[in-house]
Enzyme design. Structure first.
Site, short mmCIF file in Angstrom:
data_model
loop_
_atom_site.label_atom_id
_atom_site.label_comp_id
_atom_site.label_asym_id
_atom_site.label_seq_id
_atom_site.Cartn_x
_atom_site.Cartn_y
_atom_site.Cartn_z
N LEU A 143 -42.36 -65.63 -8.30
CA LEU A 143 -43.80 -65.72 -8.55
C LEU A 143 -44.53 -64.49 -8.00
CD1 LEU A 143 -46.27 -67.32 -9.58
CD2 LEU A 143 -46.38 -68.41 -7.32
N LEU A 351 -40.32 -66.48 29.93
CA LEU A 351 -39.04 -65.81 30.07
C LEU A 351 -39.17 -64.37 30.54
CD1 LEU A 351 -38.18 -68.32 28.31
CD2 LEU A 351 -36.47 -66.83 27.31
N GLU A 376 -45.98 -68.18 1.06
CA GLU A 376 -46.39 -69.45 0.44
C GLU A 376 -47.81 -69.84 0.84
OE1 GLU A 376 -43.40 -72.51 0.55
OE2 GLU A 376 -41.80 -71.03 0.46
#
Length: 397
Positions: A143, A351, A376
């Protein structure tokens, strides 16, 4: 006096007790997909990501087919016929391993297979869906174009009938997951009748799918351009049951639903990595999880993670009841992907420098989600979908 019932223990992995909403079959499907991802993806995905490749994708597709993960919410033709919630749980577990793996499954089932299942002829369904459900044939969905993403109505790919009734397809599609490994492509093109979908075998003369390299996101995924130069297709290659943008947009809505769940998988993986790290990493003579600021981060992450899972579950129940609107899918994608990225970024701060290492999943998920955020449907498009629904005023143009 009636004795108070004994409360269940607090579960850090399920602080709201969301599992109580799931049926035994739901849990069995979730555990099957989680087990597959743990065995077949997690030991290798950091290396795949670092190299920018997804080796053995056809074998992985067949394995996913064997556990019923391809087109799993579709009925018949070898598909599992699972509920929307079960499909969502599978997406969550797949994306907890890596967004690229969930994208492979989403494009196969929620875009390519869904288009054929909903809009195809019986002959098209019989020809393609059983093999796609088994993972024997990989599909892609064309698309987006190089110059037209959020505005598919302006696509330049076109198909014309020739004197013999065949279609001749020309154009380019861009950022196509599975493109260079697909055996069939569902391609949307302008015609004299409006936008139509075409089922295109990828061995057709004039069709090619060069792989896109140099990606910094979704690196453990196959992404391609589709090139169609005078691709000749028989008259029955067109999807007969839809004309106009309703076709591709309904497919996208189905796939976006999977993202609502999947993004929470990436968020969960990052949260779990940060939680374990906070309990073992010591600074100033104690585990950093014992410091108030770290606990505040973990608490906020847990709240947004499990709110997002509850939202996904709610939308899944609405889909199963036939009551899920596209605007509600936009609501879910907009919220959950944004919150997932924020969870990953917060996990990275816990972290510290280790957060950028592929020894931990956090930065890999964060960079993947940067693609999930805009494919999308970009943030802006989903905001405008909701804005129009809320106000009744169209701000797209």
């Amino acid at each position: 006096m009636v004795a108070s019932p004994k409360l269940p223990a607090f579960d850090p992995a399920d602080p709201l007790g969301i599992d109580d909403l799931l049926e035994p079959e739901d849990l069995a499907i979730r555990d099957t997909v989680r087990g597959w991802a743990t065995d077949r993806v997690l030991p290798y995905v950091a290396e795949w990501y670092e190299k920018g490749e997804l080796p053995g994708i056809r074998e992985l597709a067949r394995e996913l087919g064997s556990i019923g993960a391809l087109g799993m919410s579709l009925e018949g033709y070898g598909c599992a016929g699972a509920s929307a919630v079960q499909y969502g749980l599978a997406c969550l577990e797949l994306e907890a391993a890596d967004s690229g793996i969930r994208s492979l499954v989403s494009v196969q089932g929620s875009l390519a297979m869904y288009a054929v299942h909903r809009f195809g002829s019986e002959e098209q369904k019989q020809e393609w869906l059983p093999r796609m459900a088994a993972g024997e044939v990989i599909g892609c969905f064309g698309l987006t174009e190089p110059d037209h993403g959020s505005d598919p109505a302006a696509m330049r790919t076109h198909a014309k009938r020739d004197a013999g009734g065949d279609w001749v397809l020309n154009g380019r599609k861009m950022w196509i997951t599975n493109g260079s490994v697909a055996g069939v492509a569902v391609v949307w093109a302008q015609t004299e009748e409006g936008v139509r979908g075409f089922v295109v075998p990828t061995d057709s003369a004039g069709f090619s799918a060069p792989e896109i390299k140099h990606k910094w996101s979704l690196r453990a995924s196959v992404t391609s351009e589709l090139v169609m130069d005078d691709v000749r297709l028989p008259a029955d290659a067109v999807l007969p049951e839809v004309t106009g943008l309703r076709g591709p947009l309904s497919c996208l809505s189905h796939a976006r639903y999977g993202i609502v769940w999947g993004s929470m998988g990436a968020a969960r993986s990052s949260f779990e990595a940060a939680l374990e790290y906070a309990k073992s990493r010591e600074q100033f003579g104690r585990a950093i999880g014992g410091f108030q600021l770290t606990q505040a981060k973990l608490a906020d992450m847990a709240v947004e993670l499990h709110k997002g899972i509850l939202l996904a579950h709610h939308l899944g129940r609405r889909m199963d009841a036939g009551r899920l609107r596209p605007e509600q899918v936009s609501f879910g994608k907009l919220n959950n992907v944004r919150e997932a990225i924020d969870i990953c970024r917060t996990a990275r701060t816990i972290l510290g420098a280790n957060g950028i290492s592929l020894e931990y999943p956090v930065m890999r998920h964060a960079t993947n989600l940067e693609s999930v955020l805009t494919y999308e449907g970009t943030v802006e498009m989903h905001q405008l979908v909701l804005g129009k629904a809320l106000t009744g005023l169209d701000a797209f143009r």
